[in-house]
Write an enzyme that holds these catalytic residues in place. Structure first.
Site, PDB file in Angstrom:
ATOM      1  N   GLY A 158       6.631  53.597  42.346  1.00 22.57           N
ATOM      2  CA  GLY A 158       5.205  53.798  42.119  1.00 22.57           C
ATOM      3  C   GLY A 158       4.355  53.785  43.369  1.00 22.57           C
ATOM      4  O   GLY A 158       3.341  54.485  43.446  1.00 22.57           O
TER       5      GLY A 158
ATOM      6  N   THR B 255      10.219  54.189  33.778  1.00 19.19           N
ATOM      7  CA  THR B 255       9.016  54.289  32.952  1.00 19.19           C
ATOM      8  C   THR B 255       9.125  55.376  31.892  1.00 19.19           C
ATOM      9  O   THR B 255       9.753  56.399  32.150  1.00 19.19           O
ATOM     10  CB  THR B 255       7.856  54.690  33.891  1.00 19.19           C
TER      11      THR B 255
ATOM     12  N   ARG C 288       2.621  42.375  41.335  1.00 16.62           N
ATOM     13  CA  ARG C 288       2.745  43.779  41.751  1.00 16.62           C
ATOM     14  C   ARG C 288       2.369  44.713  40.581  1.00 16.62           C
ATOM     15  O   ARG C 288       2.790  44.524  39.456  1.00 16.62           O
ATOM     16  CB  ARG C 288       4.181  44.060  42.203  1.00 16.62           C
ATOM     17  N   VAL C 289       1.573  45.723  40.892  1.00 18.76           N
ATOM     18  CA  VAL C 289       1.245  46.765  39.919  1.00 18.76           C
ATOM     19  C   VAL C 289       1.673  48.100  40.518  1.00 18.76           C
ATOM     20  O   VAL C 289       1.419  48.369  41.689  1.00 18.76           O
ATOM     21  CB  VAL C 289      -0.276  46.766  39.617  1.00 18.76           C
TER      22      VAL C 289
ATOM     23  N   THR D 137       7.488  59.048  37.274  1.00 17.41           N
ATOM     24  CA  THR D 137       8.355  57.885  37.219  1.00 17.41           C
ATOM     25  C   THR D 137       8.971  57.707  38.602  1.00 17.41           C
ATOM     26  O   THR D 137       8.941  58.609  39.424  1.00 17.41           O
ATOM     27  CB  THR D 137       9.438  58.051  36.129  1.00 17.41           C
ATOM     28  N   GLY D 138       9.502  56.513  38.835  1.00 15.84           N
ATOM     29  CA  GLY D 138      10.092  56.254  40.150  1.00 15.84           C
ATOM     30  C   GLY D 138       9.260  55.262  40.940  1.00 15.84           C
ATOM     31  O   GLY D 138       8.431  54.549  40.360  1.00 15.84           O
TER      32      GLY D 138
HETATM   33  N1  ASP Z   1       6.815  54.010  38.346  1.00 15.90           N
HETATM   34  C1  ASP Z   1       7.190  52.712  37.893  1.00 15.90           C
HETATM   35  C2  ASP Z   1       6.620  51.683  38.814  1.00 15.90           C
HETATM   36  O1  ASP Z   1       6.597  51.890  40.008  1.00 15.90           O
HETATM   37  C3  ASP Z   1       8.655  52.495  37.801  1.00 15.90           C
HETATM   38  C4  ASP Z   1       9.460  53.648  37.243  1.00 15.90           C
HETATM   39  O2  ASP Z   1       8.972  54.644  36.824  1.00 15.90           O
HETATM   40  O3  ASP Z   1      10.667  53.591  37.202  1.00 15.90           O
HETATM   41  O4  ASP Z   1       6.218  50.643  38.354  1.00 15.90           O
END
Ligand code: ASP
Length: 321
Positions: free
Chosen positions: A237, A183, A211-212, A234-235
């Site tokens: 979620g 993200t 999915r959200v 990020t990561g």
């Molecule tokens: N946080 C985002 C999600 O879970 C993905 C990401 O940041 O890489 O949709």
């Protein structure tokens, strides 16, 4: 409880609550107003450049963060955001985004299809409706009514990779390799010292349809409190949502944590639930009102881009997991 004990315990709780009050007083006093832009990952470099050029023309932090992440949304090579984003399990690109200004206003869209700039739709939700969040078909209808163009966001590259993923993975897998997501969160402080934040993503690659993640959830993927600071995540979620991640980091800074310690504590809360180990990544960035910057991640590999003192640079974050 005897009267004497009651008075004693009331006195103790009075002392305790007054110390809580003191802790909640804004600890961030000194504010210099030089502009700062902070973004997640390497696509943060061009995003910061776009944001800072707005601030240099005396634009607001809100205009800056929107302009910044729009660069990533429009870049087909950035396969975790906007155009060219990796699709869900069924081959549909579905986008999540949110935005917050320095007055605490917020707008968000989730599970939005066929619109390249979800961040700008989120801003319209914030500014032109009484709502905070629109999802799915409703969000798309709103975007079209506001003049956004419908377009196919699945590029040939993302489609080919998705077809390959389908071949290589069991149909029982709910989503693909979890390093295929990144993200963009962009946080900015403008010439007036005001903070804003924007966060936009196509989410986890090959996720279940519908999915959200955390990115459009105010307080999870991003949060701004103009008295304290702005935070982006990020990561994976799901883990950020379960810990109200970005809100948590802001609240820790309110209690006096440095931006860095607040990010680390938020990562640690997630790690603790995993008994100290995790096979997924989480990264936080924080911009405190006084200009202090913080970051933390579970694993090595997370990067942030910082524009400060007229320099825009990419930094590696050492994981603490
Ligand atoms: N946080 C985002 C999600 O879970 C993905 C990401 O940041 O890489 O949709």
């Amino acid at each position: 409880m005897k009267r004497r004990d009651f008075i004693k315990s009331s006195a103790i709780s009075l002392v305790a609550s007054s110390s809580i009050l003191t802790q909640c007083d804004n600890p961030i006093k000194k504010v210099k107003n030089d502009p700062i832009v902070l973004s997640t990952w390497d696509h943060g470099i061009p995003a910061n450049n776009a944001a800072i050029s707005i601030i240099n023309k005396n634009g607001s932090s809100l205009e800056a963060v929107e302009a910044g992440v729009r660069v990533t949304e429009a870049d087909p090579l950035s396969q975790s955001v906007g155009l060219g984003g990796r699709p869900d399990k069924d081959g549909h690109v579905t986008l999540d985004a949110c935005i917050m200004d320095s007055d605490g206003n917020a707008g968000s869209v989730a599970f939005l299809r066929d619109i390249k700039h979800p961040i700008s739709v989120a801003r319209k939700v914030m500014e032109q409706t009484d709502h905070v969040m629109l999802v799915g078909k409703g969000a798309k209808r709103f975007a079209l009514e506001k003049g956004f163009k419908e377009e196919n966001l699945l590029t040939d590259k993302s489609r080919e990779e998705w077809l390959q993923w389908k071949k290589d993975n069991s149909i029982k897998d709910s989503w693909g390799p979890n390093d295929e997501h990144d993200t963009i969160s962009t946080l900015a402080r403008d010439n007036n010292g005001n903070l804003a934040g924007a966060c936009t993503t196509s989410g986890l690659a090959y996720k279940l349809h519908g999915r959200v993640g955390d990115s459009p959830i105010i307080g999870a993927g991003m949060y701004v409190d103009n008295e304290i600071g702005a935070v982006g995540a990020t990561g994976k979620g799901e883990e950020v949502i379960k810990t109200c991640g970005s809100f948590l980091v802001v609240e820790l800074m309110r209690q006096g944590y440095s931006a860095m310690d607040a990010c680390k504590e938020a990562v640690n809360r997630i790690l603790k639930k995993q008994s100290g180990k995790s096979d997924f990544q989480i990264g936080y960035i924080a911009l405190r009102k006084d200009g202090q910057v913080g970051f933390s991640a579970i694993h090595d590999g997370f990067q942030y881009a910082l524009y400060k003192n007229n320099k825009n640079k990419l930094y590696d974050v050492k994981g603490i997991g």
